[in-house]
Write an enzyme that holds these catalytic residues in place. Sequence first.
Site: not given
Ligand code: UD1
Length: 373
Positions: A210
């Site tokens: 993403h």
């Molecule tokens: C990153 C950014 C953050 C931004 C976000 C956008 C970094 C360090 N941080 O966080 O600034 O706001 O992206 O989304 O780059 N999950 C679900 N359903 C799914 C996939 C993942 O619930 O289908 C959960 C995972 O289990 C995890 C969390 O979402 O707990 C991760 O969120 P994610 O949106 O991937 O954000 P980050 O990359 O952590």
Amino acid sequence: MRDVDIVSAGSVVVCFGTRPQVIKASALLSALRAQLPTVAIDTGQHYDYELNALLYQQLDIREPDHCLEVGSGSHAVQTASILERIEPLLERLAPRAVVVIGDTNSTLGCALAAAKLRIPVVHVEAGLRSEDAMLAEEINRRMVDATSAVLCAPSERIAERLRTERLPGRIEVTGDIARDVLVRNLSRAPAPGTVRAVDGSRGFAFATLHRAELTSDAAALTRAIGALGRLDMPVLLPLHPRTRKVVENSGLDRRLPESVQITAPLGYLESLSCTRDAAAVVTDSGGVQREAYWLGTPCVTVRTETEWAETVSAGANVVLPPAEVDRLPAVVREQIARGRNWDRDLLGDGRAADRITRVTAALVATAQTQGQR
Ligand code: UD1
């Protein structure tokens, strides 16, 4: 929306607004509320059902006390609208401290508004650093760290790095709040085989993509999804709304590799379940990298770097730059062959929320003693 004022002496405001922040706020809010009058403000930066309301339901988070409903926009528009909307609210609530999480425009807008009102800021997930100083999240992190009264570092390594910057805030090693959420909820994650829409009899890979590096470049995203299609196993790829837009606008949805199954974003519990049960994880998410590390699933991170170096040094994670994504099948095979026997305790211990609450309560008590308000 319960747009009520809870102006009680010594109150604390917690601000959040994106998917990973709502997830982390679940652990933080319950720990803080047990000790201090706590007001929750959701900026509304992420507003899709799966990225917001579904998580409130799954993680049993009470409706926020205020929602700023900022929605989408350019970085400047989004940050400006958070600043404009939160300032009068903070003036009215007059909290003793404002707690912000991570590195988003919500983090920056809320921290900046609070600091300018001379309300002490507690930054959860402080001290993460990227090689790329112009990365949007890096700009946010550095500005928030520079204006925070307390910097809650997820690990000793991160705190050590932060100490070299000689910022005015106090550094506390609190551990990684994301582990608290995982520890609390893992037993509620769906049983193996009940979530995924792929035939996993040969094992499956769980993938999430993403970040702007891929979603701002349709050709790079096409190459990455093509590489997923060449793995030795089926792939489950829930699409973040930003990724879905590129996939649909570029027509990629009509020529997806057969073995790549796309879905709407999963709930947090389903995401944990897939990360736990997958043969491998391929991601650019900071959260999913750490969850794979804690759950013992080999991970390949499609980025030029990771802020979570502990996952790499443990042997759980390997970084594969998007420009080299054609090597993904070989790199995934190698990661799986390395085995899963790594030290899972280099980041957090499931008790970060209690430590953050303790340092916030101490900050509030100091402010009260000094009669700042
Ligand atoms: C990153 C950014 C953050 C931004 C976000 C956008 C970094 C360090 N941080 O966080 O600034 O706001 O992206 O989304 O780059 N999950 C679900 N359903 C799914 C996939 C993942 O619930 O289908 C959960 C995972 O289990 C995890 C969390 O979402 O707990 C991760 O969120 P994610 O949106 O991937 O954000 P980050 O990359 O952590």
